[in-house]
Design a protein around this motif. Structure first.
Motif, PDB file in Angstrom:
ATOM      1  N   UNK A   1      19.029   1.264  79.125  1.00  0.00           N
ATOM      2  CA  UNK A   1      20.458   1.100  79.384  1.00  0.00           C
ATOM      3  C   UNK A   1      20.966  -0.227  78.823  1.00  0.00           C
ATOM      4  N   UNK A   2      20.176  -1.281  78.979  1.00  0.00           N
ATOM      5  CA  UNK A   2      20.564  -2.588  78.455  1.00  0.00           C
ATOM      6  C   UNK A   2      20.714  -2.559  76.931  1.00  0.00           C
ATOM      7  N   UNK A   3      19.850  -1.798  76.273  1.00  0.00           N
ATOM      8  CA  UNK A   3      19.824  -1.781  74.807  1.00  0.00           C
ATOM      9  C   UNK A   3      20.914  -0.896  74.206  1.00  0.00           C
ATOM     10  N   UNK A   4      21.686  -0.210  75.035  1.00  0.00           N
ATOM     11  CA  UNK A   4      22.650   0.759  74.514  1.00  0.00           C
ATOM     12  C   UNK A   4      24.090   0.309  74.685  1.00  0.00           C
ATOM     13  N   UNK A   5      24.290  -1.009  74.835  1.00  0.00           N
ATOM     14  CA  UNK A   5      25.629  -1.518  75.081  1.00  0.00           C
ATOM     15  C   UNK A   5      26.647  -1.125  74.023  1.00  0.00           C
ATOM     16  N   UNK A   6      26.219  -0.979  72.775  1.00  0.00           N
ATOM     17  CA  UNK A   6      27.140  -0.646  71.689  1.00  0.00           C
ATOM     18  C   UNK A   6      26.965   0.789  71.193  1.00  0.00           C
ATOM     19  N   UNK A   7      26.093   1.533  71.857  1.00  0.00           N
ATOM     20  CA  UNK A   7      25.886   2.938  71.491  1.00  0.00           C
ATOM     21  C   UNK A   7      26.466   3.806  72.610  1.00  0.00           C
ATOM     22  N   UNK A   8      27.789   3.955  72.625  1.00  0.00           N
ATOM     23  CA  UNK A   8      28.454   4.614  73.756  1.00  0.00           C
ATOM     24  C   UNK A   8      27.952   6.039  73.974  1.00  0.00           C
TER      25      UNK A   8
ATOM     26  N   UNK B   1      20.962   0.848  90.719  1.00  0.00           N
ATOM     27  CA  UNK B   1      22.207   0.095  90.838  1.00  0.00           C
ATOM     28  C   UNK B   1      22.652  -0.500  89.505  1.00  0.00           C
ATOM     29  N   UNK B   2      21.702  -0.605  88.574  1.00  0.00           N
ATOM     30  CA  UNK B   2      22.059  -1.165  87.273  1.00  0.00           C
ATOM     31  C   UNK B   2      23.114  -0.309  86.562  1.00  0.00           C
ATOM     32  N   UNK B   3      23.249   0.959  86.956  1.00  0.00           N
ATOM     33  CA  UNK B   3      24.249   1.830  86.339  1.00  0.00           C
ATOM     34  C   UNK B   3      25.666   1.392  86.673  1.00  0.00           C
TER      35      UNK B   3
ATOM     36  N   UNK C   1      16.771  -3.000  91.038  1.00  0.00           N
ATOM     37  CA  UNK C   1      18.198  -2.947  90.768  1.00  0.00           C
ATOM     38  C   UNK C   1      18.768  -4.330  90.686  1.00  0.00           C
ATOM     39  N   UNK C   2      19.863  -4.504  89.927  1.00  0.00           N
ATOM     40  CA  UNK C   2      20.493  -5.814  89.791  1.00  0.00           C
ATOM     41  C   UNK C   2      21.317  -6.139  91.019  1.00  0.00           C
TER      42      UNK C   2
END
Length: 426
Positions: free
Chosen positions: A34-41, A368-370, A408-409
């Protein structure tokens, strides 16, 4: 007759405890993806969907396991004791009825478990498909990046060529300005030579500062045709130089307009190129999803094992059913069979309780990171969060870390990964 030596020891809490690191790994690997997909909507939505489905499956797993626990408790604490009493009081009809009730309960939870196995199997296919989507997206991103790199290169080359042409025209204008200056001086010198022999012209030259006006006065006053012809020849040469400068200035302006256009193209190509995310991040996503797929296979095998053990427990429960046909002769054998089944169901219930806690903890806190938009993280926040998740992954398989934990964050403002360490289930 069913096997009466069920190896329930394999379903001890220690065996079930292997679920804890598996469940933690899945959540953490989803988090890394999820972290690595910030620009891959597009991919971010896919991974989010798969993570939510996993979370939902874990919730269903908890509910199904609790149903196993409750069913086991009802069998152990209510139905089996009543069944033994019915046999001891020589009421075979009541015993058969109770066995039928037990059969209905067991069939019900077996149906639920089978459904869960199918859902895990389907979900695992979806996760595998998501990994394939990442591979495809990576290939397309690499192609787009290469295309944008080439387009930017071509635009920069074109801009460079236009700039060079503009510089060349500027040099030509400087050179022709020098020629115009030189020709103007030549005309001035010639006019001066003429006015030196004509007092009236000398006065005109002294009071008329513009060369054009002087030449017109000379044409009106000079009588020598050779002087007039020479002066006109010089004037014509000057006019040619001025005309050439005018053409050069027009070309220089057209080049300037083209330079502005190419500058915009370069800026746009550079922006589009920079807007394409780094496909290297997709390597990490692909690996994470592949690992999740592998771990989900283990979880699926766990549920298949639950299904098999339920079948075995069902057979054990009904192992003494045939004894009811010769009630008086095999009464003790039947009671012994029920007591063994009772113990097997008790151990099964304990293991299901352990597994239920593991799934419940992960369902509650692990995703929760979602709630965080990965593209909203600053570079420093992203790096700190990524390292924190990686560290937790590295610690999962360490012996001293074999605990159930929540993943979770914290609040989005803090954007840190936390882990709630709980005592191991004995």
């Amino acid at each position: 007759m069913a096997d009466t030596n069920l190896a329930v020891s394999q379903w001890s809490p220690e065996y079930v405890q292997e679920l804890s690191p598996a469940a933690q790994k899945i959540a953490l690997l989803y988090y890394l993806s999820y972290l690595c997909l910030g620009k891959f909507s597009k991919l971010e939505r896919i991974v989010r969907s798969r993570a939510v489905e996993t979370q939902t499956l874990f919730g269903s797993s908890d509910a199904t396991l609790m149903k196993c626990v409750l069913t086991s408790d009802n069998l152990v604490n209510t139905l089996f004791p009543m069944l033994v009493i019915a046999v001891e009081k020589k009421k075979p009809t009541l015993a058969v009825k109770m066995l039928g009730k037990a059969g209905d309960w067991i069939t019900d939870i077996i149906t639920d478990v089978k459904g869960l196995v199918q859902r895990y199997d389907s979900h695992n296919t979806d996760v595998s498909s998501a990994a394939s989507d990442v591979i495809q997206e990576k290939e397309e991103t690499n192609k787009n990046k290469a295309k944008q790199d080439q387009e930017l290169k071509e635009n920069e080359e074109a801009l460079g060529n236009m700039t060079q042409l503009w510089n060349d025209k500027t040099k030509e204008i400087v050179e022709i300005d020098q020629k115009i200056s030189s020709k103007t001086k030549e005309i001035q010198d010639y006019v001066r030579s003429i006015t030196e022999t004509d007092r009236d012209l000398g006065i005109v030259a002294a009071f008329v500062p513009f060369i054009g006006a002087i030449i017109k006065s000379i044409y009106d006053r000079v009588k020598d045709p050779d002087q007039v012809a020479h002066l006109k020849a010089l004037e014509a040469e000057l006019n040619v130089l001025i005309a050439e400068k005018t053409v050069l200035k027009q070309k220089q302006w057209q080049l300037q307009l083209q330079i502005i256009d190419w500058q915009m193209k370069v800026a746009r190509a550079s922006f589009e190129r920079n807007s394409i995310p780094d496909p290297i991040l997709l390597d990490k996503v692909q690996k994470s999803l592949s690992q999740i797929h592998g771990i989900l296979v283990d979880v699926l095998n766990f549920w298949k094992d639950v299904e098999n053990r339920l079948d075995s427990l069902k057979q054990k429960t009904f192992a003494g059913e045939d004894f009811l046909e010769e009630f008086d002769t095999f009464k003790d054998n039947f009671i012994d069979s029920i007591q063994k089944a009772k113990e097997a169901w008790r151990i099964f219930a304990v293991s299901c309780q352990q597994a239920s806690v593991i799934f419940r903890l992960q369902t509650k806190d692990a995703y929760k990171f979602l709630e965080i938009n990965p593209s909203s993280l600053s570079e420093e926040e992203w790096e700190r969060t990524y390292k924190s998740v990686k560290k937790q992954l590295e610690e999962i398989d360490r012996p001293q870390q074999r605990v159930t934990s929540t993943v979770g964050p914290t609040h989005a403002a803090q954007l840190r990964q936390t882990s709630t360490v709980r005592p191991g289930l004995e």
